[in-house]
Design a protein around this motif. Structure first.
Motif, PDB file in Angstrom:
ATOM      1  N   LEU A 142       0.818  -1.214   0.000  1.00  0.00           N
ATOM      2  CA  LEU A 142       0.000   0.000   0.000  1.00  0.00           C
ATOM      3  C   LEU A 142       0.850   1.262   0.000  1.00  0.00           C
ATOM      4  CD1 LEU A 142      -2.886  -0.877   2.491  1.00  0.00           C
ATOM      5  CD2 LEU A 142      -3.023  -0.676   0.021  1.00  0.00           C
ATOM      6  N   ASN A 143       2.115   1.141   0.347  1.00  0.00           N
ATOM      7  CA  ASN A 143       2.982   2.314   0.380  1.00  0.00           C
ATOM      8  C   ASN A 143       3.055   2.988  -0.984  1.00  0.00           C
ATOM      9  OD1 ASN A 143       3.542   1.843   3.089  1.00  0.00           O
ATOM     10  ND2 ASN A 143       5.365   0.620   2.643  1.00  0.00           N
ATOM     11  N   SER A 144       3.117   2.174  -2.047  1.00  0.00           N
ATOM     12  CA  SER A 144       3.191   2.749  -3.397  1.00  0.00           C
ATOM     13  C   SER A 144       1.897   3.469  -3.754  1.00  0.00           C
ATOM     14  CB  SER A 144       3.491   1.647  -4.417  1.00  0.00           C
ATOM     15  OG  SER A 144       2.467   0.663  -4.412  1.00  0.00           O
ATOM     16  N   TYR A 145       0.756   2.954  -3.241  1.00  0.00           N
ATOM     17  CA  TYR A 145      -0.517   3.632  -3.494  1.00  0.00           C
ATOM     18  C   TYR A 145      -0.572   4.965  -2.752  1.00  0.00           C
ATOM     19  CZ  TYR A 145      -2.479  -0.557  -5.668  1.00  0.00           C
ATOM     20  OH  TYR A 145      -2.731  -1.612  -6.511  1.00  0.00           O
ATOM     21  N   GLU A 146      -0.095   4.962  -1.510  1.00  0.00           N
ATOM     22  CA  GLU A 146      -0.113   6.194  -0.726  1.00  0.00           C
ATOM     23  C   GLU A 146       0.774   7.263  -1.357  1.00  0.00           C
ATOM     24  OE1 GLU A 146       1.014   4.885   3.122  1.00  0.00           O
ATOM     25  OE2 GLU A 146      -0.953   3.994   3.591  1.00  0.00           O
ATOM     26  N   GLU A 147       1.886   6.853  -1.939  1.00  0.00           N
ATOM     27  CA  GLU A 147       2.746   7.796  -2.659  1.00  0.00           C
ATOM     28  C   GLU A 147       2.010   8.403  -3.853  1.00  0.00           C
ATOM     29  OE1 GLU A 147       6.192   5.591  -3.675  1.00  0.00           O
ATOM     30  OE2 GLU A 147       6.928   5.421  -1.604  1.00  0.00           O
ATOM     31  N   GLU A 148       1.200   7.547  -4.507  1.00  0.00           N
ATOM     32  CA  GLU A 148       0.418   8.026  -5.649  1.00  0.00           C
ATOM     33  C   GLU A 148      -0.639   9.023  -5.196  1.00  0.00           C
ATOM     34  OE1 GLU A 148       0.144   7.259  -9.948  1.00  0.00           O
ATOM     35  OE2 GLU A 148       1.554   6.704  -8.376  1.00  0.00           O
ATOM     36  N   ILE A 170     -21.573  -0.019   4.668  1.00  0.00           N
ATOM     37  CA  ILE A 170     -20.949   0.905   3.719  1.00  0.00           C
ATOM     38  C   ILE A 170     -19.506   0.470   3.504  1.00  0.00           C
ATOM     39  CG2 ILE A 170     -20.363   3.303   3.197  1.00  0.00           C
ATOM     40  CD1 ILE A 170     -22.547   4.187   5.082  1.00  0.00           C
ATOM     41  N   ASN A 171     -19.168   0.182   2.266  1.00  0.00           N
ATOM     42  CA  ASN A 171     -17.788  -0.149   1.902  1.00  0.00           C
ATOM     43  C   ASN A 171     -17.077   1.124   1.456  1.00  0.00           C
ATOM     44  OD1 ASN A 171     -18.365  -2.840   2.370  1.00  0.00           O
ATOM     45  ND2 ASN A 171     -18.820  -3.265   0.229  1.00  0.00           N
ATOM     46  N   PHE A 172     -15.921   1.389   2.031  1.00  0.00           N
ATOM     47  CA  PHE A 172     -15.139   2.565   1.665  1.00  0.00           C
ATOM     48  C   PHE A 172     -13.916   2.131   0.870  1.00  0.00           C
ATOM     49  CE2 PHE A 172     -17.612   4.239   5.177  1.00  0.00           C
ATOM     50  CZ  PHE A 172     -17.957   5.496   4.707  1.00  0.00           C
ATOM     51  N   LEU A 173     -13.736   2.783  -0.273  1.00  0.00           N
ATOM     52  CA  LEU A 173     -12.621   2.480  -1.163  1.00  0.00           C
ATOM     53  C   LEU A 173     -11.935   3.778  -1.562  1.00  0.00           C
ATOM     54  CD1 LEU A 173     -15.418   0.792  -2.298  1.00  0.00           C
ATOM     55  CD2 LEU A 173     -13.572  -0.591  -3.204  1.00  0.00           C
ATOM     56  N   VAL A 174     -10.662   3.674  -1.922  1.00  0.00           N
ATOM     57  CA  VAL A 174      -9.897   4.829  -2.388  1.00  0.00           C
ATOM     58  C   VAL A 174      -9.434   4.544  -3.809  1.00  0.00           C
ATOM     59  CG1 VAL A 174      -7.933   6.334  -1.973  1.00  0.00           C
ATOM     60  CG2 VAL A 174      -9.139   5.316  -0.041  1.00  0.00           C
ATOM     61  N   ASN A 175      -9.759   5.450  -4.715  1.00  0.00           N
ATOM     62  CA  ASN A 175      -9.408   5.272  -6.123  1.00  0.00           C
ATOM     63  C   ASN A 175      -8.394   6.319  -6.546  1.00  0.00           C
ATOM     64  OD1 ASN A 175     -10.181   6.216  -9.177  1.00  0.00           O
ATOM     65  ND2 ASN A 175     -10.226   4.012  -8.932  1.00  0.00           N
ATOM     66  N   SER A 176      -7.400   5.884  -7.310  1.00  0.00           N
ATOM     67  CA  SER A 176      -6.386   6.794  -7.851  1.00  0.00           C
ATOM     68  C   SER A 176      -5.954   6.288  -9.213  1.00  0.00           C
ATOM     69  CB  SER A 176      -5.185   6.876  -6.900  1.00  0.00           C
ATOM     70  OG  SER A 176      -4.521   5.623  -6.834  1.00  0.00           O
ATOM     71  N   THR A 177      -4.977   6.943  -9.805  1.00  0.00           N
ATOM     72  CA  THR A 177      -4.496   6.519 -11.119  1.00  0.00           C
ATOM     73  C   THR A 177      -3.844   5.141 -11.054  1.00  0.00           C
ATOM     74  OG1 THR A 177      -2.442   7.720 -10.689  1.00  0.00           O
ATOM     75  CG2 THR A 177      -4.139   8.876 -11.927  1.00  0.00           C
ATOM     76  N   LYS A 178      -3.393   4.737  -9.866  1.00  0.00           N
ATOM     77  CA  LYS A 178      -2.736   3.437  -9.721  1.00  0.00           C
ATOM     78  C   LYS A 178      -3.739   2.299  -9.581  1.00  0.00           C
ATOM     79  CE  LYS A 178       0.969   1.165  -7.117  1.00  0.00           C
ATOM     80  NZ  LYS A 178       1.810   0.968  -8.320  1.00  0.00           N
ATOM     81  N   GLY A 179      -4.964   2.602  -9.125  1.00  0.00           N
ATOM     82  CA  GLY A 179      -5.982   1.580  -8.944  1.00  0.00           C
ATOM     83  C   GLY A 179      -6.850   1.871  -7.737  1.00  0.00           C
TER      84      GLY A 179
END
Length: 352
Positions: A142-148, A170-179
């Protein structure tokens, strides 16, 4: 100079062994081998350095590299036997068949090239140390996602649903350019309709991800979520609240379904489907006339299901009329029932 065990193995393999005694002969040969790792059978042009090295991938998956060798009849026999044993284990454990499509499944199968000496993990190892190791590796990934998130920003998505126990989750998700990354599932049954509590919940996830990293928060269009989004935008001017597009479409279908003509059409479709699908004999008759096609087409939401089912009925309206005017129907017991006559009248309506 070859070892005595290697020479014995070659002598045994050179004899012609009847298929029925093959396993007994192999078992006797293996009993003579003192160390499985030291007697790996090598070809004339192979070196021990070329045999079986384990490489750890970036995600912690074990990959096996082994020099290709010529396969004979015995390899084919054991390959089929191994595949059958793997399938039997999946059947016994009720493992979904699509599990074989996971890349990790192929990695596990390739690991079997290390031979008979490999020891399977125990119940405790799978349940405690190996699971903890996997959790730690996932957290590290997850470190690489947090950097993104810090570099390009991200969106927090809340997906609410109701389970079989009528709990609002409620499902919580985080979306970014990495996924997309799953964060947490929250039981919000007690406060899902309260805007203040929902604001506290969403704000907690914004702070958890990083207030400066969150560009957008996506929820459904319920009134409490609309107010929650406005409160978040007030606190964080750079943040945008966005209504869920799928929920928007679902609400549109719900409103369209309230139009009188469409409401009546849906009501007749429900009556038709309800009559057919609680009678196995009528269902079998339907499938013969529609070429094994069904009238009901489930979807994620009940409003989408209603319109997809209307579409399916419209597609097979000619087949439905053929069925209800066929000799098989007219001579059946269902044609004489009051409910059967009602369904017949629906199908034969000029506006059907």
């Amino acid at each position: 100079m070859e070892s005595e065990a290697s020479t014995t193995a070659k002598t045994d393999n050179s004899n012609k062994i009847p298929h029925g005694n093959m396993q007994k002969a192999l078992a006797k040969t293996l009993d003579k081998l003192l160390d499985y790792e030291d007697v790996e059978t090598l070809g004339d042009d192979e070196d021990e350095d070329d045999v079986g090295t384990i490489l750890r991938g970036s995600k912690g998956n074990s990959k096996v590299q082994k020099k290709a060798r010529t396969k004979g009849p015995i390899d084919l026999y054991f390959a089929k036997s191994a595949a059958k044993d793997i399938a039997r284990w999946m059947h016994d454990a009720a493992i979904p068949f699509n599990a074989v499509n996971y890349p990790s499944f192929q990695v596990m199968v390739e690991f079997g090239q290390f031979g008979i000496g490999i020891k399977a993990p125990s119940f405790h190892e799978v349940r405690v140390p190996l699971l903890n190791e996997e959790v730690a590796e996932v957290k590290n990934s997850l470190n690489s996602y947090e950097e993104e998130w810090e570099k390009y920003g991200c969106s927090i998505m809340g997906n609410g649903w109701t389970d079989k126990k009528q709990r609002t989750l409620i499902n919580f998700l985080v979306n970014s350019t990495k996924g997309t990354v799953f964060m947490e599932s929250v039981n919000a049954s007690e406060y899902s309709k309260t805007s203040d509590k929902m604001y506290e919940l969403l704000n907690r996830f914004v702070e958890r991800v990083g207030e400066t990293n969150v560009v957008q928060v996506v929820t459904d269009n319920a009134s409490n979520c609309v107010l929650t989004g406005k409160l978040l935008e007030t606190k964080c001017p750079h943040l945008y609240w966005t209504p869920c597009a799928a929920h928007c479409l679902d609400l549109m279908l719900e409103d369209i379904g309230k139009i009188l003509k469409i409401h009546n059409a849906i009501k007749r479709a429900v009556t038709l489907n309800g009559y057919i699908y609680i009678r196995p004999g009528v269902v079998n008759m339907l499938r013969r006339f529609t070429g094994e096609r069904e009238l009901i087409r489930p979807a994620v939401t009940r409003f989408a299901t209603a319109f997809l089912t209307l579409q399916r009925i419209h597609k097979h309206k000619v087949n439905l009329r053929k069925m209800f005017t066929s000799e098989e129907w007219t001579k059946s017991k269902w044609a004489k029932e009051l409910s059967g006559k009602k369904v017949y009248s629906i199908v034969m309506m000029p506006t059907f």
